[in-house]
Structure formats: C-alpha cells, structure tokens
Design a protein around this motif. Structure first.
Motif, PDB file in Angstrom:
ATOM      1  N   GLU A 406     -68.592 127.320  35.493  1.00 19.22           N
ATOM      2  CA  GLU A 406     -67.375 127.427  34.664  1.00 19.22           C
ATOM      3  C   GLU A 406     -66.274 128.196  35.371  1.00 19.22           C
ATOM      4  O   GLU A 406     -65.155 128.284  34.857  1.00 19.22           O
ATOM      5  N   GLY A 407     -66.599 128.794  36.517  1.00 18.35           N
ATOM      6  CA  GLY A 407     -65.620 129.616  37.223  1.00 18.35           C
ATOM      7  C   GLY A 407     -65.692 131.082  36.863  1.00 18.35           C
ATOM      8  O   GLY A 407     -64.832 131.867  37.286  1.00 18.35           O
ATOM      9  N   ASP A 408     -66.716 131.491  36.090  1.00 23.04           N
ATOM     10  CA  ASP A 408     -66.920 132.917  35.852  1.00 23.04           C
ATOM     11  C   ASP A 408     -67.328 133.572  37.171  1.00 23.04           C
ATOM     12  O   ASP A 408     -68.006 132.961  38.003  1.00 23.04           O
ATOM     13  N   MET A 409     -66.951 134.834  37.356  1.00 23.09           N
ATOM     14  CA  MET A 409     -67.164 135.536  38.622  1.00 23.09           C
ATOM     15  C   MET A 409     -67.870 136.854  38.347  1.00 23.09           C
ATOM     16  O   MET A 409     -67.488 137.595  37.428  1.00 23.09           O
ATOM     17  N   TYR A 410     -68.880 137.158  39.175  1.00 19.78           N
ATOM     18  CA  TYR A 410     -69.646 138.374  38.963  1.00 19.78           C
ATOM     19  C   TYR A 410     -69.825 139.126  40.271  1.00 19.78           C
ATOM     20  O   TYR A 410     -70.154 138.535  41.295  1.00 19.78           O
ATOM     21  N   LYS A 411     -69.610 140.446  40.221  1.00 16.53           N
ATOM     22  CA  LYS A 411     -69.874 141.312  41.369  1.00 16.53           C
ATOM     23  C   LYS A 411     -70.734 142.481  40.923  1.00 16.53           C
ATOM     24  O   LYS A 411     -70.412 143.150  39.936  1.00 16.53           O
ATOM     25  N   SER A 412     -71.809 142.710  41.652  1.00 19.15           N
ATOM     26  CA  SER A 412     -72.757 143.769  41.317  1.00 19.15           C
ATOM     27  C   SER A 412     -72.622 144.934  42.276  1.00 19.15           C
ATOM     28  O   SER A 412     -72.009 144.830  43.342  1.00 19.15           O
ATOM     29  N   GLY A 413     -73.236 146.057  41.903  1.00 14.85           N
ATOM     30  CA  GLY A 413     -73.330 147.220  42.769  1.00 14.85           C
ATOM     31  C   GLY A 413     -74.664 147.902  42.592  1.00 14.85           C
ATOM     32  O   GLY A 413     -75.301 147.797  41.531  1.00 14.85           O
ATOM     33  N   VAL A 414     -75.115 148.591  43.621  1.00 13.64           N
ATOM     34  CA  VAL A 414     -76.380 149.322  43.567  1.00 13.64           C
ATOM     35  C   VAL A 414     -76.425 150.196  42.315  1.00 13.64           C
ATOM     36  O   VAL A 414     -75.423 150.805  41.921  1.00 13.64           O
ATOM     37  N   GLY A 415     -77.580 150.240  41.681  1.00 10.74           N
ATOM     38  CA  GLY A 415     -77.754 151.072  40.500  1.00 10.74           C
ATOM     39  C   GLY A 415     -77.351 150.398  39.205  1.00 10.74           C
ATOM     40  O   GLY A 415     -77.424 151.007  38.145  1.00 10.74           O
ATOM     41  N   GLY A 416     -76.891 149.128  39.295  1.00  9.04           N
ATOM     42  CA  GLY A 416     -76.539 148.400  38.085  1.00  9.04           C
ATOM     43  C   GLY A 416     -75.071 148.439  37.720  1.00  9.04           C
ATOM     44  O   GLY A 416     -74.710 148.182  36.560  1.00  9.04           O
TER      45      GLY A 416
END
Length: 453
Positions: A406-416
């Motif tokens: 759908e074009g949703d974008m996600y970026k994660s980082g250490v520790g949640g």
C-alpha cells in the motif's frame, strides 16, 4: 531500579491540548480522552537517585561496558533518554512557531488487537502497554493526535531513535538526488576518494541506500551473529574507529574508517539480497557531507527539522572526532519524531506550508524494482513475519526497513524504536521502547492504521 517497568500504568492525567504542549501534569485515574495519557511519576526512567545516575554513568564509561549501551537493560532505560551524558552531541535547532497538533482522541485505539507471536495470541494496545517494555507511543491522523500515551518518559524527554535515525540522511540524499547533486547510479568511491581503488569502486550509491551492497561485514547476516560484540568482526572494527567511536577499541588497532572499509570484500552482486548494515548509512551520510560541504546535522536542520514547527531542538550524537552519527544518534521528543514522519504524508503542508518531498521522491521510495532482494536476509525475514498480511509484497528502499504494497513505510531501531508512516491514509505512528525488538510494536502500529482508516 525497576526491571523494564513491567507494572501497569497506575496513574494518568487529563489536560487540554494547550496545557499538554507545556508538559504540565495533573493526577487522574482514567485514560485521558482530551490529551496525552502521562506516566505515573514513579514509573519514569528518570525517577532514580543521584547515586544511581552516577553509577550508570560510571558503568557505561568503562571501556568493556561501552558496547552494552546498544542493548536494553534497566541502565539503558535511563541512558536512552539521557544520551548526551555518554556521547558528545550537536544540536539540531528548531525554528519558528510551534506547529499545532490538535487532539482528537480515538478511544477505540486502546482496544485495537494484533497478533503477538511471542505471546501466541492477539493482544490489545492496552495490554501491550501493560505487559511490554514500551516507553511511549503517539498516533497522528490527518494532522491530529488521536492517541498519545507515555509509560516511562515525559512528553518533553528526548529519547534515542537508534536506527530510526538512518532515514534522516537518506531523506537528505533524496533531496540532493532530485536537485541533480548526487547520481545514485555512480559508485560510492566517486564521492569518497578514500575508497578509490577498493571494492567500493563497484558499489553504487543506490546499493548502499538500499542495504544491498553485496559486501561482507554485515550487521546481522554474518556467519556468526556477533558483528556488534566481537572485536574481530569488520562491523565492530568500523564501530571502534575514532570516526565512529560507538564501541571501545579493545584490540587497540587504531584503525581509520576508510582502512576498515577498504578491506571489505564482495560476496554477491549488488541488489541481490537485503543485508542490513549501518556501514552503508555511514557511507551515505559522508557523501551528503562531501556534496553539501556541511555536517549532516546542519543539513538536516536547515532542510527538514527547522521547517516543521518542532516543539524542541533535537540532537545527534557525534563520534570523538566530530562525525555526526546519523546511523543511530538522533534524540528527540516523541511528538517531534511524529512530526518528522509527517514529512512523508500530505500533512507536511500543514506543518511546513509546503510539501518538502516531491511526488518524484515519494515515487522513488515506493519503487519496487528490487522487491526480490527483501525476504531472505535477517531483517527481511523478521518484518515479513511482522507484516504477515503483506508477505511477499514488501520491499525496502532508501534505508526504510519495509515498504508495503500500500506504500506504508516502516523504520525500526534497536530496542524497539519505530516509525510507521502511511502516506495514503495520512497517518503516522511513532514510539519508543526499551525492549529487545521482538515485541512487534510494528505489527501493533499496522493494526492501528488499518483499524482507523
């Protein structure tokens, strides 16, 4: 100290939106429907004695313990909202009038369910806050805050973004590309002369942006999963250089960043496999600085942060030699992280009076040419599980860990740490945690977006 603050949220407050902007708190016994739900004072990670604070500082300043600040613990619960105590830092100044995010609290969000694979069952947002080490979360829809809850921090506390920071430099890179100042099809060594005559002559800038260089020295995909803790691994050696300074140089090699990178080797063609590596981000950020002639923090402040009506300055951590640590070092308040996420939505014009990112840039971020590289690496496997409803349709692009169909974008980082952006529904979910990254806040965020749109 409390063990990751797993107690239920015992007290919350009700304040109107104007008072909430100032951080004033009043006790109440119900979840707030008019503004943010704030943490009980005793649950705050900063509610510890001076002696405990000094002990944490002593602990992380011991060379053998410096590496441990990357991982969740009672000590990092405090450290991650006080990172300027442990690393040099540079300010990212805000500017202008604070942009208003009015409250339109959606009480139903607390009851939204998602499948938590660790628990093996569906749990609600409320249950997540009661049982998981999440620090705070905010949801912004159509420019209004529809959910905002704090568990171990205050609205004015600046929390470490960890690798969510990576999309700051890549966003600036996208702007430079649009202006014709960077050609992402050229090799990295075209912009970084220190790497000429090495394998980086064969690595395109775009491959570094997409975490698909095909080189060894990866962060998670090594034969042995110890890249961040083993002093003999390439990643650790890079992190121990003066130009990075994330970990101690326990082997006393005294290497430079370019010497470590020049020793890297090709293991497969570029854009064949998504292999996560902060070295790629470091390279991207150095290119931004060479092209602009400015440090990353200054470029990011001028082009993005200062335009959004932020409530507070942010800050980047820096290395001992003064390099901006753009791969993990941004610190800001929660609402300001959400404002940054709004850059990628139609609400950018509400904040900045303009669309900071063009339609062409958004099309680039949503391009799916390299979708086949996604599922086999460590991070791709993880988020294919987290977003199981979209399995086989997920890509990664320009440092974003997942771009859905759908074009949703996600970026994660250490520790949640996490930022979930849904441009098509004009929704942003931002959160901070002190967990092990396996509690699936990203699945919860996706369920929230789907439930309210």
């Amino acid at each position: 100290m409390k063990d990751l603050k797993k107690k239920s949220l015992a007290a919350t407050i009700a304040i109107n939106s104007a008072l909430s902007m100032s951080g004033v708190a009043f006790a109440n016994q119900e979840l707030n429907t008019q503004g943010p739900t704030l943490a009980n004072q005793s649950e705050l990670s900063t509610s510890i004695s001076i002696d405990e604070m000094k002990e944490i500082s002593r602990f992380f300043n011991q060379p053998e313990n410096k590496v441990k600040i990357q991982f969740p613990s009672d000590k990092t619960e405090f450290a991650w909202v006080n990172m300027s105590k442990f690393y040099p830092s540079v300010q990212v100044p805000r500017s202008g009038q604070v942009s208003t995010l009015p409250y339109a609290i959606n009480k139903g969000i607390s009851g939204v369910k998602y499948l938590n694979n660790r628990d093996g069952k569906e749990i609600t947002v409320d249950q997540h806050f009661e049982t998981k080490p999440i620090d705070a979360m905010v949801v912004v829809q159509d420019g209004s805050i529809v959910f905002e809850r704090y568990k171990t921090m205050r609205p004015e506390d600046k929390h470490l973004w960890m690798s969510v920071s990576k999309v700051t430099g890549s966003t600036v890179m996208a702007l430079l590309e649009q202006e014709g100042k960077v050609d992402v099809k050229k090799p990295v060594s075209h912009y970084l002369e220190e790497l000429k005559g090495s394998v980086w002559d064969t690595v395109k800038v775009e491959e570094a942006l997409d975490m698909a260089t095909g080189l060894n020295g990866t962060e998670h995909d090594e034969p042995n999963p110890d890249a961040r803790t083993n002093p003999d691994q390439i990643w650790y050696r890079w992190a121990a250089t003066q130009e990075v300074g994330l970990v101690a140089d326990v082997r006393e090699r005294n290497e430079s960043w370019d010497a470590v990178l020049r020793a890297m080797e090709r293991t497969k063609p570029g854009h064949q496999k998504f292999e996560y590596n902060s070295i790629n981000t470091f390279v991207v950020n150095r290119i931004v600085e060479r092209v602009t002639g400015q440090p990353l923090y200054q470029v990011f402040a001028e082009r993005i942060w200062s335009k959004l009506g932020m409530e507070h300055d942010a800050y980047y951590l820096t290395s001992p030699s003064g390099n901006t640590l753009g791969f993990m070092g941004v610190n800001s308040t929660l609402r300001d992280l959400a404002r940054f996420g709004m850059v990628f939505t139609p609400s950018a014009e509400q904040l900045a009076g303009e669309a900071i990112l063009s339609k062409n840039i958004m099309n680039t971020l949503h391009d799916r040419e390299y979708i086949n590289q996604y599922p086999d690496g460590f991070i791709g496997e993880k988020f294919t599980t987290s977003f199981a409803d979209d399995a086989g349709k997920i890509s990664n692009r320009y440092q974003w860990d997942a771009v859905t169909s759908e074009g949703d974008m996600y970026k994660s980082g250490v520790g949640g740490q996490g930022l979930y952006v849904s441009p098509s529904t004009n929704t942003v979910v931002a959160w901070f945690s002190t967990g092990d990254g396996q509690d699936q806040e990203e699945s919860m965020a996706r369920a929230i977006v789907q439930s309210i749109n």
